[in-house]
Design an enzyme around this catalytic site. Structure first.
Site, PDB file in Angstrom:
ATOM      1  N   ASP A  51     -25.247  13.543  -8.994  1.00 32.11           N
ATOM      2  CA  ASP A  51     -25.766  12.411  -8.216  1.00 32.11           C
ATOM      3  C   ASP A  51     -24.670  11.842  -7.315  1.00 32.11           C
ATOM      4  O   ASP A  51     -24.931  10.965  -6.485  1.00 32.11           O
ATOM      5  CB  ASP A  51     -26.398  11.339  -9.120  1.00 32.11           C
ATOM      6  N   SER A  52     -23.440  12.390  -7.433  1.00 32.53           N
ATOM      7  CA  SER A  52     -22.393  12.071  -6.453  1.00 32.53           C
ATOM      8  C   SER A  52     -22.856  12.444  -5.049  1.00 32.53           C
ATOM      9  O   SER A  52     -22.264  11.989  -4.063  1.00 32.53           O
ATOM     10  CB  SER A  52     -21.099  12.821  -6.802  1.00 32.53           C
ATOM     11  N   ASP A  90     -28.327  16.463 -12.085  1.00 34.59           N
ATOM     12  CA  ASP A  90     -28.138  15.114 -12.638  1.00 34.59           C
ATOM     13  C   ASP A  90     -29.447  14.337 -12.617  1.00 34.59           C
ATOM     14  O   ASP A  90     -30.174  14.350 -11.616  1.00 34.59           O
ATOM     15  CB  ASP A  90     -27.140  14.346 -11.763  1.00 34.59           C
ATOM     16  N   LYS A 120     -28.484  16.708 -16.551  1.00 36.14           N
ATOM     17  CA  LYS A 120     -27.365  15.955 -17.131  1.00 36.14           C
ATOM     18  C   LYS A 120     -27.727  14.483 -17.163  1.00 36.14           C
ATOM     19  O   LYS A 120     -28.330  13.978 -16.206  1.00 36.14           O
ATOM     20  CB  LYS A 120     -26.078  16.172 -16.317  1.00 36.14           C
ATOM     21  N   GLU A 122     -25.996  10.518 -18.253  1.00 31.92           N
ATOM     22  CA  GLU A 122     -24.802   9.771 -18.650  1.00 31.92           C
ATOM     23  C   GLU A 122     -25.096   9.141 -20.008  1.00 31.92           C
ATOM     24  O   GLU A 122     -26.002   8.309 -20.142  1.00 31.92           O
ATOM     25  CB  GLU A 122     -24.454   8.739 -17.573  1.00 31.92           C
ATOM     26  N   GLU A 189     -15.317  12.208 -18.434  1.00 26.18           N
ATOM     27  CA  GLU A 189     -14.771  11.772 -17.137  1.00 26.18           C
ATOM     28  C   GLU A 189     -13.812  10.592 -17.291  1.00 26.18           C
ATOM     29  O   GLU A 189     -14.096   9.636 -18.021  1.00 26.18           O
ATOM     30  CB  GLU A 189     -15.919  11.376 -16.186  1.00 26.18           C
TER      31      GLU A 189
HETATM   32  O1  KIV Z   1     -22.255  13.400 -10.044  1.00 29.46           O
HETATM   33  C1  KIV Z   1     -21.270  14.116 -10.247  1.00 29.46           C
HETATM   34  O2  KIV Z   1     -20.763  14.772  -9.344  1.00 29.46           O
HETATM   35  C2  KIV Z   1     -20.740  14.148 -11.610  1.00 29.46           C
HETATM   36  C3  KIV Z   1     -19.457  14.816 -11.893  1.00 29.46           C
HETATM   37  C4  KIV Z   1     -19.209  15.185 -13.286  1.00 29.46           C
HETATM   38  C5  KIV Z   1     -18.492  15.165 -10.971  1.00 29.46           C
HETATM   39  O3  KIV Z   1     -21.342  13.651 -12.480  1.00 29.46           O
END
Ligand code: KIV
Length: 275
Positions: A51-52, A90, A120, A122, A189
């Site tokens: 999500d970056s 993400d 993924k 968090e 992270e």
């Molecule tokens: O969103 C992202 O890029 C991440 C990383 C682990 C770099 O969650």
């Protein structure tokens, strides 16, 4: 014709990554577009549609504004181009925290519409039950502990975690709970020295570090950071390229040529047929 199409290249999946615990370090990078995914594919074990993307591609100040639709669109682009690496998408802020049922609906949509191999999340303490719920229903999940970018508004910035003993213990417990809930790997992270190694030794699935030391089973970076696209990058990024300088040089050359009428030249135009 067989109903099971045989892929010429076998794509890595969650069990392959999980089996790499303690072995050759797992190489991961972020990817958001098809051309970049195609370039990264042969070098990486895992591509994360992070999500970056909200900050790197869409110019957002943090990842909070990223939507499910954005993640699906970028996930589809990466899946079209990557043939070998495992692709993980993400789950964006607001798409999985409310309840396990909502998380399942949204994660299933990501899996169906992108064809990715996992999602993924968090992983704070409140999400552990959701990870178990998703995995039991057939959705491979990667966890993410330590600095959690989606919590930036609560934390007041992107700050390294685990400097104090109580926070260190909490992150270690979160990582253990995430692995026990069935995550096939855990991103660690931005944590203080030594904690990543402690987590790596304490859990049975691979840890993937970002700003977390070499004491992990694999590493990930934001591709655009390590390629040198930005004038500022976090301390933990090593720049392997100077894309910013390369692009500036190329664009300046183009602008000069256009203004001097040197571009296009004879090699770059179409000629009419003789006669
Ligand atoms: O969103 C992202 O890029 C991440 C990383 C682990 C770099 O969650």
């Amino acid at each position: 014709m067989s109903s099971h199409r045989q892929e010429t290249v076998r794509r890595l999946a969650a069990p392959d990554i999980a089996a790499r615990k303690g072995g050759t370090p797992i190489v991961c990078l972020t990817a958001y577009t098809a051309p970049m995914a195609e370039l990264l594919d042969e070098h990486c074990d895992l591509l994360l549609v992070g999500d970056s993307v909200g900050m790197v591609v869409h110019g957002l100040p943090n990842t909070v504004g990223v939507t499910l639709e954005m993640m699906i669109l970028h996930g589809q682009a990466v899946m079209r181009a990557a043939k070998r690496a495992m692709v993980v998408v993400d789950m964006p802020f607001g798409s999985y925290e409310g309840s396990a049922e909502t998380a399942y609906e949204n994660a299933a949509r990501v899996m169906k519409e992108t064809g990715a191999q996992a999602v993924k999340v968090e992983a704070g303490a409140t999400i552990v039950g959701t990870i178990e719920y998703l995995v039991k229903r057939g959705i491979p999940v990667m966890g993410h502990v330590g600095l959690r970018p989606q919590a930036v508004l609560v934390d007041g910035g992107f700050k390294a975690k685990g400097k104090a003993a109580d926070e260190r213990q909490r992150i270690l417990e979160e990582a253990k709970a995430t692995a026990e809930a069935g995550a096939f790997a855990v991103v660690v992270e931005g944590v203080a020295e030594g904690l990543a190694r402690e987590i790596t030794e304490a859990i049975s699935v691979p840890t993937i570090g970002i700003g977390a030391s070499a004491g992990c089973d694999g590493q990930i970076l934001v591709t655009d950071d390590m390629l040198g696209l930005f004038d500022w990058t976090p301390k933990f990024v090593r720049r392997y390229g100077d894309l910013r300088g390369e692009i500036a040089r190329a664009v300046a050359g183009y602008a000069e040529d256009v203004r001097a009428r040197r571009f296009p030249g004879p090699a770059e135009i179409y000629f009419a047929k003789a006669g």
